[in-house]
Design a protein around this motif. Structure first.
Motif, PDB file in Angstrom:
ATOM      1  N   HIS A 102       0.696  -1.201  -0.118  1.00  0.00           N
ATOM      2  CA  HIS A 102      -0.010   0.108   0.113  1.00  0.00           C
ATOM      3  C   HIS A 102       0.749   1.328  -0.013  1.00  0.00           C
ATOM      4  N   ALA A 103       0.913   2.102  -1.058  1.00  0.00           N
ATOM      5  CA  ALA A 103       1.427   3.296  -1.078  1.00  0.00           C
ATOM      6  C   ALA A 103       1.075   4.323   0.063  1.00  0.00           C
ATOM      7  N   SER A 104      -0.048   4.206   0.545  1.00  0.00           N
ATOM      8  CA  SER A 104      -0.678   5.173   1.298  1.00  0.00           C
ATOM      9  C   SER A 104       0.108   4.782   2.818  1.00  0.00           C
ATOM     10  N   LEU A 105       0.484   3.415   3.142  1.00  0.00           N
ATOM     11  CA  LEU A 105       1.006   3.143   4.315  1.00  0.00           C
ATOM     12  C   LEU A 105       2.632   3.439   4.260  1.00  0.00           C
ATOM     13  N   ARG A 106       3.162   3.358   2.994  1.00  0.00           N
ATOM     14  CA  ARG A 106       4.565   3.528   2.868  1.00  0.00           C
ATOM     15  C   ARG A 106       4.772   5.131   3.295  1.00  0.00           C
ATOM     16  N   ALA A 107       3.765   5.733   2.883  1.00  0.00           N
ATOM     17  CA  ALA A 107       3.808   7.277   2.937  1.00  0.00           C
ATOM     18  C   ALA A 107       4.045   7.735   4.467  1.00  0.00           C
TER      19      ALA A 107
END
Ligand code: CDP
Length: 222
Positions: A102-107
């Protein structure tokens, strides 16, 4: 302005031995150490405890924002509870690679990872340390080994911990984990063009550590 605090980024696939090598390099240099995989493992554990599905990007990311994560020596704390052993299970390894898509978690995890960059320096271990988190790292290493050698290492590691292990299952799991880490859209496991390849099939841990230290001293002299 360039950040003057040096980072050695060590990326590579599962069970390549990069965690052990990275910690030894950090100890040799007196640098801080970031085990970024532990962060994804913590998120997998915390969301499981909260009954949040690992494939639910928005809920996983929103919940991760509120977690209180602390590293003290070899111990890892989640909301003040010691989760050092709990996050090391094979199940949490799998969960980590599922939430990590998940890109949102990585952010959400980016600032926390940047906060580890403290004097005199940092050794950062993961999948995207050189490509995304610390793109200006003066030294980037891509540490790898064949799937069979990595499966063999993981198998021995589990036997050493008196855990039940099956080589064929481990090999399959590693292949699936590699495919997920390399195939995802967000920060896939890649070797940055400015990274040095360190292939460890026939290399001892101390030889791998020496290689990295030598490259680091060489870079710093320039
Ligand atoms: O011990 P192992 O190498 O299997 O795993 P780890 O380094 O603890 O990382 C667990 C999982 O977290 C990996 O399979 C990746 O999917 C993910 N991860 C990531 O996406 N980015 C990182 N910087 C570190 C780990």
């Amino acid at each position: 302005m360039a950040n003057a605090i040096p980072v050695i980024a060590i990326d590579g696939p599962s069970a390549s031995g990069k965690g052990t090598v990275a910690q030894l390099v950090a100890t040799e240099l007196g640098f801080h150490y970031l085990d970024s995989g532990a962060l994804y493992r913590i998120v997998a554990l915390a969301t499981q405890q909260k009954n949040i599905a690992w494939d639910n990007a928005s809920e996983v990311s929103a919940y991760a924002k509120d977690l209180h994560i602390q590293f003290t020596g070899d111990q890892v704390y989640l909301n003040n509870a010691d989760v050092s052993d709990a996050i090391r299970s094979e199940q949490m390894g799998k969960g980590a690679s599922e939430v990590a898509v998940h890109a949102s978690l990585r952010a959400v995890l980016l600032n926390l990872q940047h906060s580890f960059r403290q004097a005199p320096g940092l050794v950062a271990d993961g999948r995207d340390m050189g490509s995304v988190v610390f793109p200006d790292a003066p030294l980037k290493i891509f540490l790898t080994a064949s799937t069979e050698v990595r499966a063999q290492r993981r198998y021995q590691q589990l036997l050493g911990k008196n855990q039940i292990a099956n080589y064929a299952d481990i090999l399959l799991d590693l292949q699936q984990r590699d495919a997920r880490d390399q195939g995802r859209a967000a920060a896939p496991l890649i070797m940055p063009t400015d990274a040095l390849l360190l292939e460890t099939d026939n290399l001892t841990i101390s030889a791998a550590v020496s290689f990295i230290l030598e490259k680091y001293w060489h870079k710093m002299q320039k």
